[in-house]
Write an enzyme that holds these catalytic residues in place. Sequence first.
Site, PDB file in Angstrom:
ATOM      1  CG  ASP A  45      -2.167   0.833   1.040  1.00 50.50           C
ATOM      2  OD1 ASP A  45      -2.034   2.046   0.803  1.00 50.50           O
ATOM      3  OD2 ASP A  45      -3.274   0.277   1.136  1.00 50.50           O
ATOM      4  CG  ASN A  74      -8.263  -3.843  -3.406  1.00 50.52           C
ATOM      5  OD1 ASN A  74      -9.466  -3.816  -3.657  1.00 50.52           O
ATOM      6  ND2 ASN A  74      -7.702  -3.006  -2.525  1.00 50.52           N
ATOM      7  CE1 TYR A  82     -12.542   2.572 -10.681  1.00 47.33           C
ATOM      8  CE2 TYR A  82     -14.663   2.061 -11.687  1.00 47.33           C
ATOM      9  CZ  TYR A  82     -13.710   1.825 -10.716  1.00 47.33           C
ATOM     10  OH  TYR A  82     -13.923   0.837  -9.776  1.00 47.33           O
ATOM     11  CE  LYS A  93     -11.168  -0.853 -11.066  1.00 47.72           C
ATOM     12  NZ  LYS A  93     -10.253  -1.623 -10.185  1.00 47.72           N
ATOM     13  CB  THR A 145     -15.168   1.834   0.982  1.00 48.52           C
ATOM     14  OG1 THR A 145     -15.080   2.736  -0.144  1.00 48.52           O
ATOM     15  CG2 THR A 145     -15.402   0.416   0.476  1.00 48.52           C
TER      16      THR A 145
END
Length: 254
Positions: free
Chosen positions: A37, A86, A151, A155, A186
Amino acid sequence: MSKLNNKVAIITGGGSGIGKAISELFAQEGAYVHIVDLNAEMAQPVVDSIIAGGGQAKLHACNVAEQMEVKRVVESIGRVDILVNNAGIAHVGNLEKCSIDDFDRVFNVNVKGAYNALYAVVPVMKANGGGAILNLASIAAVVGISDRFAYSMSKGAIYAMSMSVARDYMADNIRSNSISPARVHTPFVDGFIAKNYPGQEAEMFEKLSKSQPIGRMAKPEEIAKLALFLCSDDAGFMTGNDYPIDGGFIKLNN
């Protein structure tokens, strides 16, 4: 028996949101979780919590868009049984509102970041006799969503890369699948709404929630449970597929 006993898992973007839920669940199921991360300050408490709960985890502060950084992290880990790609960022805007800087930023993290992880991990998995790869795609890979040009591009690429890796490395006992969530509640979503729709937060949250026919957003823990299944030996016959987890978004929005 825990589903991931003695497995070594790399989870990019594992310090928050969906990645955090996956990291926590995989650790509960016996995996040694390596969280990769960029935001070490956010990710370290996740690692600390896993260890405090009796699990195994380690943080690797890393920019997935930088290939050499990713390679060094993977080399330091050694054996890798599971890779979850992810890490990702979003962008609001159609083609005309997507500058070259916007495009490059999304591409570098979402597409190049996944490529860098795959490029580093697949040879390790080959040498170790196989592994499981899970890439986080999106409903945006297969349906048109307003103002998500960059985006959606990213994807769609994730979806295609996942299928390509599945085809090319089947003989090496490497399984590769993707999952396509609809909207997931989230902290990122809350911040995203606050930034892009100031003063309209409640209205936009309701609108985005209701865009799923089931009437709500997913919980990160629900995505994590599907990820666990696909990365476990229970899914040993499953490769080269994308699995929507979308509250009916793709098939029932009519």
